[in-house]
Write an enzyme that holds these catalytic residues in place. Structure first.
Site, PDB file in Angstrom:
ATOM      1  N   ASP A  70      -1.098   1.553  -4.587  1.00 35.19           N
ATOM      2  CA  ASP A  70      -1.893   0.422  -5.076  1.00 35.19           C
ATOM      3  C   ASP A  70      -3.316   0.842  -5.466  1.00 35.19           C
ATOM      4  O   ASP A  70      -4.171   0.004  -5.734  1.00 35.19           O
ATOM      5  CB  ASP A  70      -1.891  -0.763  -4.096  1.00 35.19           C
ATOM      6  CG  ASP A  70      -2.317  -0.369  -2.697  1.00 35.19           C
ATOM      7  OD1 ASP A  70      -2.780   0.774  -2.505  1.00 35.19           O
ATOM      8  OD2 ASP A  70      -2.195  -1.213  -1.785  1.00 35.19           O
ATOM      9  N   ASP A  72      -2.716   6.510  -4.167  1.00 37.92           N
ATOM     10  CA  ASP A  72      -1.578   5.899  -3.497  1.00 37.92           C
ATOM     11  C   ASP A  72      -1.056   4.779  -4.399  1.00 37.92           C
ATOM     12  O   ASP A  72      -1.576   4.562  -5.498  1.00 37.92           O
ATOM     13  CB  ASP A  72      -1.927   5.434  -2.071  1.00 37.92           C
ATOM     14  CG  ASP A  72      -2.820   4.208  -2.032  1.00 37.92           C
ATOM     15  OD1 ASP A  72      -3.503   3.935  -3.047  1.00 37.92           O
ATOM     16  OD2 ASP A  72      -2.863   3.525  -0.999  1.00 37.92           O
ATOM     17  N   SER A 114       0.818  -1.199   0.000  1.00 42.14           N
ATOM     18  CA  SER A 114       0.000   0.000   0.000  1.00 42.14           C
ATOM     19  C   SER A 114       0.862   1.264   0.000  1.00 42.14           C
ATOM     20  O   SER A 114       1.674   1.447  -0.887  1.00 42.14           O
ATOM     21  CB  SER A 114      -0.957  -0.032   1.187  1.00 42.14           C
ATOM     22  OG  SER A 114      -1.915   0.986   1.044  1.00 42.14           O
TER      23      SER A 114
END
Ligand code: MG
Length: 453
Positions: A245, A243, A101
């Site tokens: 992902d 972000d 992430s």
């Protein structure tokens, strides 16, 4: 306060570690073997974000899956929501997404999916981790190995759902100019095509999905100076920052001002409730503006513990029409019960098109709260001990212990909790004025650092 920031993090949101230190190929293969044993030899979708360690970790995962008789379906670099929609649609036995992430580039991790393309819920995680810890994997003999399948168009199911759910004709008519910053992450493989399908004139920045982090991946205002400048220079209608992902989205208004991540959720909730009123599910720390908007629409808001899976489960259980987290993670179940930056971006464009208003005008219609966030380094153990102490100290006040400690005051609220994914205590203060939010934040930061005796 001591910090072991590089130790492996195993939580309900998956596994995260620093590559080569706590996250090794052996460990990734071992987790994948446990997962292969858990799902029992079926088809398993494997996707990844754009991190440079992605191919290594992904191949270790594939090795573990093959060894336990699974058939890996390699979908390559994919935004998280695209991977989840694909896993659901392809009727797989499960999935593994290789991602950390918003963590820094030296990190990577694994997230595990159920056959419905949802993250494993807490009881499923427990069952799966039992297999991992016991280490009794159902390895298969050489003649039982399956082939790795490559998927030519893994983004198609997600894109199709988005274009079916949004009023594409109305959005296309406006020919919006949009600057999108994909943080050189997984969002870059879908964002240009998505914006083009919506008739937008797209200016892409940081759109090489090669995992070079030119900014900190977390889409919070201090990391968004480049896109803010670009929105102004390009005279764009709106800016979208993802972000790494692509499950979270931050919005930049036409004057180059970041709205703050909380507003992504508030705008999405407001727009969806105008079109289809219904229950809303958000986590305990999401902005009060969501309650105000839902109250005005006459629908209930269900609050959950922190952690995407808790919100997802509540969205499904309560039949929510919209939900999510205040970190820019919008869940629009019409697309899929997961955080999705593309759903969020599409809803915002649809809202702009339907209202004829600019993004700053729409922002001004959202009830105003200032939310300030901070964190104090603390191991998980220290964090739980400190928050426990504070719970006892504030027991006589209007407290909520659903997750950590939330104290509601007449003029605002403060929420403290040990993070599940990082060695920190998160502090979040919300109030009608910046001064009041700052005062609450400073006062509780102080209490954490210098506990009163
Ligand atoms: Mg993310």
């Amino acid at each position: 306060m001591t910090t072991k920031s590089h130790s492996l993090k195993v939580s309900i949101s998956g596994v995260r570690g620093v590559v080569g230190e706590s996250l090794t190929p052996q460990l990734a293969a071992r987790f994948a073997s446990a997962f292969g044993t858990y799902v029992g030899r079926g088809k398993v979708v494997v996707g990844r974000d754009a991190r440079t360690s992605g191919p290594m970790v992904k191949n270790a995962v594939i090795a573990g899956l093959l060894a336990t008789g699974c058939q890996p379906v390699d979908i390559g670099i994919a935004p998280i929501p695209s991977a989840l929609v694909f896993a659901e649609q392809s009727q797989s036995a499960g999935g593994v997404v290789v991602t950390a992430s918003h963590n820094p580039p030296e990190w990577n991790g694994l997230k595990f999916l159920s056959p419905r393309g949802l993250y494993l819920n807490p009881s499923q995680v427990e069952e799966f981790l039992d297999i991992y810890h016991q280490g009794e994997f159902s390895f298969v003999p050489a003649d039982k190995f399956k082939k790795i399948t490559a998927e030519p168009d893994p983004l198609e199911p997600h894109l199709t759902r988005l274009l079916k759910a949004l009023d594409v004709t109305m959005i296309r008519e406006r020919k919006f100019k949009v600057v999108a910053d994909c943080c050189n992450g997984a969002g870059a493989v879908l964002m240009p095509g998505f914006l083009e399908a919506l008739g937008c004139r797209a200016v892409m920045i940081n759109a090489r999905p090669d995992g070079t982090f030119v900014r900190d991946s977390e889409p919070v205002p201090e990391n968004l100076t480049e896109i803010c400048r670009a929105v102004l220079e390009e005279k764009a209608d709106v800016g979208f920052a993802q972000d790494a992902d692509a499950d979270r989205l931050a919005i930049i208004d036409e004057r180059g001002e970041p709205l703050g991540e909380e507003l992504t959720l508030a705008l999405a909730v407001k727009h969806v409730l105008t079109e289809t009123p219904g229950p809303v599910a958000v986590n305990v720390s999401a902005t009060r503006a969501v309650d105000d908007i839902a109250n005005a629409a006459g629908v209930p808001v269900y609050r959950t513990k922190i952690g995407e899976i808790h919100v997802v489960e509540e969205v499904i259980q309560k039949n929510a029409v919209i939900g999510g987290e205040g970190n820019g993670g919008v869940i629009w179940p019409r697309i899929h019960a997961c955080r999705d930056s593309f759903s969020a971006a599409g809803l915002v464009l649809e809202m702009m098109a339907a209202s004829g208003k600019t993004i700053s005008e729409l922002r001004d219609e959202i009830p105003f709260y200032v939310m300030l966030k901070d964190k104090v380094e603390a191991t998980s153990e220290e964090g739980h001990r400190i928050v426990g102490e504070l719970r006892r100290r504030h027991a006589g006040e209007n407290i909520d212990t659903l997750d950590g400690l939330k104290i509601r005051f007449a003029e605002g609220s403060v929420h403290l909790r040990p993070s599940n994914t990082e060695p920190v205590i998160r502090i979040l203060a919300e109030a009608k004025t910046r001064e009041e939010a700052a005062r609450l934040l400073a006062s509780f930061r102080n209490e954490i650092l210098r506990p009163k005796s």
